[in-house]
Design a protein around this motif. Sequence first.
Motif, PDB file in Angstrom:
ATOM      1  N   HIS A   9      58.501  84.817  47.364  1.00  0.00           N
ATOM      2  CA  HIS A   9      57.985  84.463  48.895  1.00  0.00           C
ATOM      3  C   HIS A   9      59.411  84.695  50.162  1.00  0.00           C
ATOM      4  N   LYS A  44      58.435  88.395  50.862  1.00  0.00           N
ATOM      5  CA  LYS A  44      57.876  89.255  51.359  1.00  0.00           C
ATOM      6  C   LYS A  44      57.212  88.390  52.730  1.00  0.00           C
ATOM      7  N   TYR A  62      59.775  78.455  52.508  1.00  0.00           N
ATOM      8  CA  TYR A  62      58.651  78.433  52.234  1.00  0.00           C
ATOM      9  C   TYR A  62      57.559  77.548  51.311  1.00  0.00           C
TER      10      TYR A  62
END
Length: 304
Positions: free
Chosen positions: A147, A150, A212
């Motif tokens: 993540h 991403k 995150y």
Amino acid sequence: MRLITRYEEIVDKNSIGKSLNPVSLSALLTKAEKEVIPAAQTDNENVLLLIIDMQKDFMETGALPVQGSLQDVYYLTRFIYDNASRISKIAISLDTHNPFQIFHPCWWQDKDGNNPLPFTTITADDCENGKWIPVLEPELSRDYVYHLGKLGKKTLVIWPYHCLQGTEGASLENQLANMIYFHSVARKTTVDSLVKGSDPLTEMYGILKPEYDPKGYVNVDFLMKMEQYHKIIIAGEAKSHCVMESVKQILYHYSTRKDITSRIYILEDCMSSIGGFEESTENAFLQFKEKHVINIIKSTELKL
């Protein structure tokens, strides 16, 4: 109105970043009780000074040294002293970790059982091909690294063990602590402390939320407090990481509120970047200034 106590009675410049604090904090605060500057509650203009992670381990003598940090502390303590009667509140953030966290060496190992060296970067591809293997929480660790990529966040960096809970390295730099608590007693205002970074499965550069977090934590309470101030002054370490990410998080939340972002003043001589990140950091702050109308200024030039 100026303080009666001399700057040199509060801060020993030669002890900045060192373990020994030659100033007795108890005796110092007794002096602060006798100051005659007005209480912060009487201020017509409320001024917040937000100090990010100015802890022992980020000093030039610490576990994760930031070059320039000793001079940053000196300039910041001078700024607090010279503007003591105008600063209404000081808030400090404290990076606080345990050894087993996703950005420390012991969390990862290679196929031969070797831990990564500090400043190693770990990507989602490294996890997929087995270059680096999580010792704990393998699925959640890989999900976290995936993540980061991403979301376009910083690549996971393995940092030296730093700011371990309860150790000297996690403590506020001692001469800065002298000045912060002297100001607190003299102006009859509490110091707000924001402890961050204790979740083992995420980094938390910014003061408001992790890099995150599937739970979506955001420190909304502190954001709401910030709206009470006419000026929000920011200093700290490191400019390239925790300061920059904190500013970015604040500006993201108030992206449509230039009435709030225009109140922000970045003390550029009271923060330094980790080596290798200087150019990208300066570019980021210039973009912040252009897009969100924040103020970037030297501490000696800001008149309160």
